[in-house]
Scaffold this motif. Structure first.
Motif, short mmCIF file in Angstrom:
data_model
loop_
_atom_site.label_atom_id
_atom_site.label_comp_id
_atom_site.label_asym_id
_atom_site.label_seq_id
_atom_site.Cartn_x
_atom_site.Cartn_y
_atom_site.Cartn_z
N PRO A 14 0.83 -1.21 0.00
CA PRO A 14 0.00 0.00 0.00
C PRO A 14 0.86 1.25 0.00
O PRO A 14 1.87 1.33 0.71
N GLY A 15 0.46 2.21 -0.82
CA GLY A 15 1.23 3.43 -0.98
C GLY A 15 2.27 3.36 -2.08
O GLY A 15 2.88 4.38 -2.43
N GLY A 16 2.48 2.18 -2.62
CA GLY A 16 3.49 1.99 -3.65
C GLY A 16 2.99 2.35 -5.04
O GLY A 16 1.86 2.83 -5.22
N MET A 83 0.44 4.10 -11.87
CA MET A 83 -0.40 3.92 -10.69
C MET A 83 0.41 4.29 -9.45
O MET A 83 1.38 3.61 -9.11
N ASN A 84 0.03 5.35 -8.78
CA ASN A 84 0.69 5.81 -7.56
C ASN A 84 -0.26 5.73 -6.37
O ASN A 84 -1.47 5.64 -6.54
N SER A 85 0.32 5.78 -5.18
CA SER A 85 -0.47 5.77 -3.95
C SER A 85 -1.50 4.63 -3.97
O SER A 85 -2.68 4.83 -3.65
N LEU A 86 -1.04 3.46 -4.31
CA LEU A 86 -1.95 2.33 -4.47
C LEU A 86 -2.55 1.91 -3.14
O LEU A 86 -1.91 1.99 -2.08
N LYS A 87 -3.79 1.43 -3.22
CA LYS A 87 -4.54 1.01 -2.04
C LYS A 87 -4.93 -0.46 -2.21
O LYS A 87 -5.03 -0.95 -3.34
N VAL A 122 -2.83 -7.08 -10.59
CA VAL A 122 -2.24 -6.10 -9.67
C VAL A 122 -2.74 -6.45 -8.27
O VAL A 122 -3.95 -6.52 -8.04
N THR A 123 -1.80 -6.67 -7.37
CA THR A 123 -2.14 -6.98 -5.99
C THR A 123 -1.48 -5.97 -5.08
O THR A 123 -0.25 -5.82 -5.12
N VAL A 124 -2.29 -5.31 -4.26
CA VAL A 124 -1.78 -4.32 -3.31
C VAL A 124 -1.99 -4.88 -1.91
O VAL A 124 -3.12 -4.99 -1.43
N SER A 125 -0.90 -5.24 -1.28
CA SER A 125 -1.00 -5.90 0.01
C SER A 125 0.31 -5.76 0.77
O SER A 125 1.39 -5.72 0.16
N SER A 126 0.19 -5.69 2.09
CA SER A 126 1.39 -5.64 2.91
C SER A 126 1.78 -7.03 3.36
O SER A 126 2.79 -7.21 4.05
#
Length: 126
Positions: A14-16, A83-87, A122-126
């Motif tokens: 997230p945020g990447g 894609m910026n500030s990804l959630k 696209v996967t947004v995950s910590s």
């Protein structure tokens, strides 16, 4: 026949940031609307962003405006999505699509697009 191939997906925190690309081949892209759509598990395919190939005018979904930027390179016949500030809610399969001779009123409508790529995850995950 227009062939579209996406690339650039992956896993990001997230945020990447990620940059997706769509390479088009098979015909000229004059008078074509090009778009990015996405589909998350269990959800319908939704509009993300679009660009009118000739004019370069851009259009965005409210959920991504200010974070994602669509662009095109006429010389290379490619379209990109920065894609910026990804959630986490941006997690989906992202598809490139083309609508030859499209009209502005339907630029956000998936069913109006005639050509589609296979998609990139696209996967947004910590």
């Amino acid at each position: 026949q227009l062939v579209l191939v996406e690339s650039g997906g992956g896993l990001v925190q997230p945020g990447g940031s990620l940059r997706l690309s769509c390479a088009a081949s098979g015909r000229t892209l004059s008078n074509v609307d090009m778009g990015w759509f996405r589909q998350a598990p269990g959800k319908e395919r939704e509009f993300v962003a679009a660009i009118r190939w000739g004019s370069g005018h851009t259009y965005y979904a409210d959920s991504v405006r200010g974070r994602l930027t669509i662009s095109r390179d006429k010389a290379k016949n490619t379209m990109s999505l920065q894609m910026n500030s990804l959630k986490p809610e941006d997690t989906a399969v992202y598809y490139c699509a083309a609508n030859p001779g499209g009209i502005l009123s339907t630029i956000r409508t998936p069913s109006e697009y005639d050509y589609w790529g296979r998609g990139t995850q696209v996967t947004v995950s910590s």
